[in-house]
Design an enzyme around this catalytic site. Structure first.
Site, mmCIF file in Angstrom:
data_model
loop_
_atom_site.group_PDB
_atom_site.id
_atom_site.type_symbol
_atom_site.label_atom_id
_atom_site.label_comp_id
_atom_site.label_asym_id
_atom_site.label_seq_id
_atom_site.Cartn_x
_atom_site.Cartn_y
_atom_site.Cartn_z
ATOM 1 C CG ASP A 380 40.578 51.771 56.248
ATOM 2 O OD1 ASP A 380 39.589 51.086 56.558
ATOM 3 O OD2 ASP A 380 40.654 52.442 55.202
ATOM 4 C CD GLU A 414 39.219 46.996 56.363
ATOM 5 O OE1 GLU A 414 37.984 46.913 56.264
ATOM 6 O OE2 GLU A 414 39.879 47.941 55.880
#
Length: 680
Positions: A380, A414
């Site tokens: 993330d 990401e």
């Protein structure tokens, strides 16, 4: 605004689209497009669309819009919800475990997978006793409120384990879970509170959030998935923790970012402040060592951070409670240095340049590999972490995976950027093995949902050379159409085509999945897309439950391919999109070139129309042609000279090349064909 002629064309097309979709070539009824389930209403011309259209001649071959419509026959049962067609023969179209998962899962390369991304809280509720996470009080204490889109709804690991048949039947070979670690149950300013159901507000990085279950239940889930040959990828966060640290200067939690030049580490509260942190040389890569950071003892260079009473030891491992291990510079503006030094929407931003943070994060996530034998990490907010962190962290994870017998451990970051150059930079500078392909997502949406010319896709694939490792790395990029942050692809289709019929909406969504499942990269399905979920937007509006929802803003949306809503359970293996995706997954599993073949772009143009590309692997050429226009197209396509004899993988394919190096395709409106060359 759409011109009237185009609108009338769409109206004329509506009655025949279903038949074109149902004629899915070699997979036939596997698509499961049921006229009754798609319609349930009348077209703009007043013709009912809910029956099985009689006299409708579909274009032979690939799914898409049929241009020859007939009259409507059939009825809705009882005037209520239309029953969808049972599985029938189409059940055979689900990929078999022997096809998709031949051999040990550890031996499969990342590009061999079909990934399914699920939020645990929104997938299935297998144990209602953990809905409140063992906490007492009201929703603002335990975070459970299934009527509110921003609170826990009850999904858990037990539910995921119970529904593995459903996931496996879709042709999925890897499940990516949103973070499962223990979160701060609720945070946010008064009146703007929401819960940590999504998993990104971690307090304990070593345990499973009790709303989801226990470590033992996670182990059981992993073992059950592995027994089926399904890999498990965990979503991990190294950039931040839950919002615990506060700043005395901003009691409302809205501190703006304060930069390195105006608020240097050497002065308290700005350049005119008292000297502090004597001897600290800053955090350039050459100074990222324990000796230097030992001199950073005073965190009041930008703000005066503090931990509220009662939360001094809330974070686990204990080192995370040290306030000096955070940047403490206020909220990011998403640009410049603040992108890596600023707090991500008030979340405590870890000082990832600090060797103690690097060491601690490596230990945390190495332990999850050791204990559970997971198969990959999605990282993330990777772009918000300094590059040198990744040059230590990523090799450590790959080494630990290899030590556990996992040579194909899949790591993808990401990087929320639709520009392939921006994405590729993180594979070269940060040395991330792969990144989520936001470039593919943007191009597919522009071309299939919004009507851009197919040259947009050609430009995307031309940029594959930019990645470290070039086309080889591009083959492993997880491709996707929508997600929990930006929203669902079906939402983009509906927003861009407000006057489209239900059949056209379905055709566009199927076409996008066909592109994703046949082109280079590792296709990633966002949970609920296979049931036709359509949210109102991104973030919380794109996080519906597969189990019956009690959230009004979810339940007022008509799904794609059916007249159902999210107010009832949606685990239907006969849903049109479930069948279509399962059929594509089977085709991908049966055709190695669709997983590992080099990709060659063959045809494209400045307007909607044909986009054709070949996948070439071990002497076999597979030609894929998608048609993004609302009219059928017949066109000659460049192919290899040796590709003379052909068979159909999907749709109507000519048995022979028109001439050496040239092959004719006929592609229905909003449809596609997959043609496979045979050795001479």
């Amino acid at each position: 605004m759409r011109i009237e002629a185009k609108r009338l064309t769409r109206y004329a097309l509506a009655a025949g689209i279903l038949a074109g979709l149902a004629a899915f070539g070699s997979v036939g009824s596997a698509v499961g497009v049921d006229a009754a389930s798609v319609g349930g209403e009348t077209s703009h011309t007043g013709q009912a669309l809910d029956g099985n259209p009689a006299g409708v001649r579909a274009l032979e071959g690939g799914g898409g819009l049929s241009l020859v419509s007939g009259r409507r026959e059939g009825r809705r049962d009882g005037g209520g919800e239309t029953p969808e067609r049972g599985p029938g023969p189409a059940s055979a179209s689900a990929p078999s475990a022997s096809l998709v998962r031949a051999g040990a899962r550890q031996d499969r390369a990342p590009q061999d997978e079909v990934i399914y991304f699920a939020l645990v809280d929104r997938f299935a509720n297998g144990d209602r006793s953990n809905d409140r996470g063992g906490l007492s009080g009201g929703p603002l204490d335990h975070g459970f409120d299934p009527t509110h889109k921003g609170f826990y709804h009850g999904g858990d690991l037990a539910g995921l384990t119970e529904r593995l048949d459903y996931i496996e039947g879709l042709g999925v070979t890897a499940i990516w879970l949103a973070p499962i670690y223990q979160n701060k149950p609720v945070q946010g300013a008064p009146g703007r509170e929401s819960a940590g159901y999504h998993g990104y507000w971690i307090t304990d990085f070593t345990n499973v959030d009790p709303h989801f279950g226990s470590r033992e239940e996670f182990a059981a889930f992993v073992d059950a998935a592995h027994a089926r040959g399904i890999k498990i990828y965990l979503d991990i966060i190294t950039n931040h923790t839950a919002d615990v640290i506060q700043y005395q200067e901003c009691p409302q939690g809205d501190c703006p970012y304060r930069g390195l030049a105006d608020y240097p580490y050497s002065r308290q509260g700005g350049v005119a402040g008292l000297p502090i942190n004597e001897g600290f040389r800053g955090d350039a890569p050459s100074d990222q060592n324990i000796e230097n950071f030992a001199r950073l003892t005073n965190p009041t260079y930008a703000y005066t951070p503090f931990v509220p009473a009662g939360e001094e030891a809330v974070k686990i491992p204990a080192w995370l409670n040290d306030i000096n291990l955070y940047h403490n510079r206020g909220n990011t503006t998403w640009t410049g240095e603040s992108s890596t030094y600023g707090d991500f929407a008030n979340l405590d931003d870890l000082y990832t340049e600090h060797p103690r943070v690097v060491e601690g994060m490596i230990a945390i996530y190495a332990a999850w590999i050791d204990e559970f034998g997971i198969d990959g990490y999605r990282i993330d907010t990777a772009k918000h972490v300094n590059p040198t962190f990744w040059t230590h962290f990523t090799p450590a994870m790959l080494e630990r995976a290899r030590a556990n017998g996992l040579p194909n451990f899949h790591i993808f970051g990401e990087v929320y950027d639709p520009d392939p150059a921006g994405l590729a930079r993180h594979t070269r500078v940060d040395r991330l093995p792969t990144v989520l392909d936001f470039g593919f997502q943007a191009a597919a949406t522009d071309v299939i949902a919004r009507g851009a010319g197919t040259e947009r896709l050609a430009r995307l694939y031309q940029a594959d050379a930019l990645y470290e490792g070039g086309e080889t790395t591009a083959m492993m990029l997880p491709t996707f159409l929508g997600n929990h942050d930006m929203g669902r692809f079906a939402t983009f289709v509906r927003q861009a085509n407000p006057d489209a019929s239900p059949e056209e909406e379905l055709a566009r969504v199927v076409l996008a999945h066909a592109l994703m499942m046949t082109s280079r990269g590792t296709p990633t399905i966002y949970y609920g897309d296979e049931q036709g979920f359509v949210g109102d937007g991104g973030d919380q509006d794109a996080r519906e439950t597969l189990f019956a929802s009690r959230t009004a803003v979810y339940n007022d949306n008509r799904l794609i391919g059916t007249n159902r809503t999210t107010a009832s359970d949606n685990y239907r293996t006969d849903a049109p999109l479930y069948r279509a995706i399962a059929a594509l997954a089977r085709l991908r599993a049966e055709t190695p070139a669709l997983r590992r073949g080099a990709q060659l772009v063959r045809a494209y143009g400045p307007t909607p129309g044909i986009f054709a590309f070949s996948r070439v692997y071990e002497g076999t050429e597979v030609l894929i042609a998608i048609n993004t226009s609302e009219s059928p197209i017949q066109q000659q396509i460049l192919v290899d000279w040796g590709s003379q004899v052909w068979r159909s993988g999907h749709g109507a394919c000519a048995p022979r090349a028109s001439a050496p190096g040239s092959y004719e395709v006929t592609v229905p409106a909003l449809g596609y064909v997959v043609c496979v060359s045979e050795p001479l």
